[in-house]
Write a protein that holds these residues in place. Structure first.
Motif, mmCIF file in Angstrom:
data_model
loop_
_atom_site.group_PDB
_atom_site.id
_atom_site.type_symbol
_atom_site.label_atom_id
_atom_site.label_comp_id
_atom_site.label_asym_id
_atom_site.label_seq_id
_atom_site.Cartn_x
_atom_site.Cartn_y
_atom_site.Cartn_z
ATOM 1 N N ASN A 44 0.807 -1.217 0.000
ATOM 2 C CA ASN A 44 0.000 0.000 0.000
ATOM 3 C C ASN A 44 0.842 1.270 0.000
ATOM 4 O O ASN A 44 0.503 2.257 -0.671
ATOM 5 C CB ASN A 44 -0.913 0.035 1.230
ATOM 6 C CG ASN A 44 -2.079 -0.923 1.147
ATOM 7 O OD1 ASN A 44 -2.520 -1.454 2.161
ATOM 8 N ND2 ASN A 44 -2.593 -1.162 -0.054
ATOM 9 N N ASN A 75 -0.220 2.593 -3.697
ATOM 10 C CA ASN A 75 -1.346 3.523 -3.589
ATOM 11 C C ASN A 75 -0.982 4.949 -4.023
ATOM 12 O O ASN A 75 -1.638 5.512 -4.902
ATOM 13 C CB ASN A 75 -1.930 3.488 -2.183
ATOM 14 C CG ASN A 75 -2.756 2.238 -1.931
ATOM 15 O OD1 ASN A 75 -2.300 1.121 -2.152
ATOM 16 N ND2 ASN A 75 -3.979 2.412 -1.473
ATOM 17 N N THR A 126 -5.905 0.876 -7.357
ATOM 18 C CA THR A 126 -5.877 0.932 -5.901
ATOM 19 C C THR A 126 -7.029 1.801 -5.391
ATOM 20 O O THR A 126 -7.598 2.615 -6.126
ATOM 21 C CB THR A 126 -4.556 1.527 -5.386
ATOM 22 O OG1 THR A 126 -4.513 2.923 -5.719
ATOM 23 C CG2 THR A 126 -3.351 0.795 -5.978
#
Length: 325
Positions: A208, A212, A272
């Motif tokens: 992440n 992201n 994402t």
């Protein structure tokens, strides 16, 4: 068992539909066209594992629901501090709050023995506002390994992954975790109760923290980032710095960067959640992903130049979004 899903978006509605299919009394708390569609036609889940429709109760008013055994929190972490008035009607003395969030959770150092025990991460819990809304004794962590998207109001597209790892900050195998896990499994999901959920937090965060913000900055899917040599190297650098910070606060993710990259690449042309929010003009959930790790780097003396650079430019992007809202 009575469960309220506060924030019945892509993940929340998917979990709520699965629990309802297992026979749990489920109440979805949503709003707008999504709520109206659920009230009219239920939650339709479109999945490679098989499509299904569930018809749980749905409302925008938690006081209609009353106290529940578990609140599954599907809100983005940047909405936690303001969630107190919505959470309060759902609580009885023993209600757990199962927070399905990306990044570093507000409970991270709660009960964690060592030099940082009880440390409050300011970027995650500014001024203690999240702890005030979500008391630490109610917190059950949840790390989500599932990719979903609201295809249209009331319709959830499930792409891949069914694991929702949960665990107490203390690591204890409690009855409340076991009860929720059993219901999730009965609904067709995986829900292991982990004695060290922090390891899962960092494994998920390794992906992440890089994919992201880069996906938002480059408007790229996860597979698209992996295919680009320069972007892939940038991801590798961010993951390396993140693992260093994790080890300095006492947690070794125990997974190689190459393996983590391969796992992310398997997600394919998936956008994402940060990129999805950008495309909808919503504020980005970056504090718990990037700012928190930079703060922990400052706390522990870690050198994280790549994380700092990506944090600076993605934070600027987010500031521009917030001004435009």
């Amino acid at each position: 068992m009575k469960v309220a899903v506060l924030g019945a978006g892509a993940i929340g509605a998917y979990v709520g539909a699965a629990l309802h299919r297992a026979g749990v009394e489920v109440h979805l708390i949503a709003r707008g066209p999504h709520l109206e569609a659920i009230r009219k036609s239920g939650v339709m889940v479109l999945s490679p594992r098989g499509d299904f429709v569930a018809h749980p109760h749905a409302t925008d008013d938690p006081s209609e629901v009353g106290p529940v055994d578990h609140v599954f929190l599907g809100l983005k972490a940047n909405h936690y501090a303001a969630s107190g008035p919505m959470i309060k009607p759902l609580l009885h003395e023993a209600t757990s709050v199962i927070a399905a969030q990306n990044g570093i959770p507000w409970w991270y150092f709660h009960g964690l023995k060592g030099p940082y025990e009880g440390y409050r991460i300011e970027s995650v819990d500014p001024g203690g506002t999240v702890t005030a809304a979500l008391p630490l004794h109610r917190a059950v962590g949840c790390v989500v390994y599932a990719a979903t998207e609201i295809e249209r109001p009331g319709v959830i597209r499930h792409y891949e992954g069914t694991r929702f790892s949960i665990g107490e900050p203390s690591g204890e195998p409690t009855a409340r975790c076991a009860e929720f896990s059993e219901a999730m499994v009965a609904g067709g999901l995986k829900c292991p109760v982990e004695t060290d959920l922090r390891r899962d937090v960092w494994i998920k965060l390794m992906g992440n923290i890089a994919f992201n913000p880069i996906s938002a900055l480059a408007r790229a899917t996860m597979a698209g980032i992996c295919r680009h040599d320069g972007a892939r190297e940038l991801v590798r650098s961010m993951m390396t710095e993140t693992v260093d910070v994790a080890r300095r606060v006492g947690c070794d993710p125990g997974i190689s960067i190459e393996r983590r990259l391969r796992g992310a690449e398997k997600a394919g042309e998936h956008k994402t959640s940060t990129l999805q929010d950008l495309e909808k003009g919503k504020p980005l959930e970056l504090d718990v992903l990037l700012a928190a790790v930079v703060e922990l780097a400052d706390l522990t003396g870690a050198d994280v130049p790549t994380l700092r650079a990506i944090h600076a430019v993605s934070d600027l992007l987010n500031e521009n979004l917030v001004r435009a809202v």
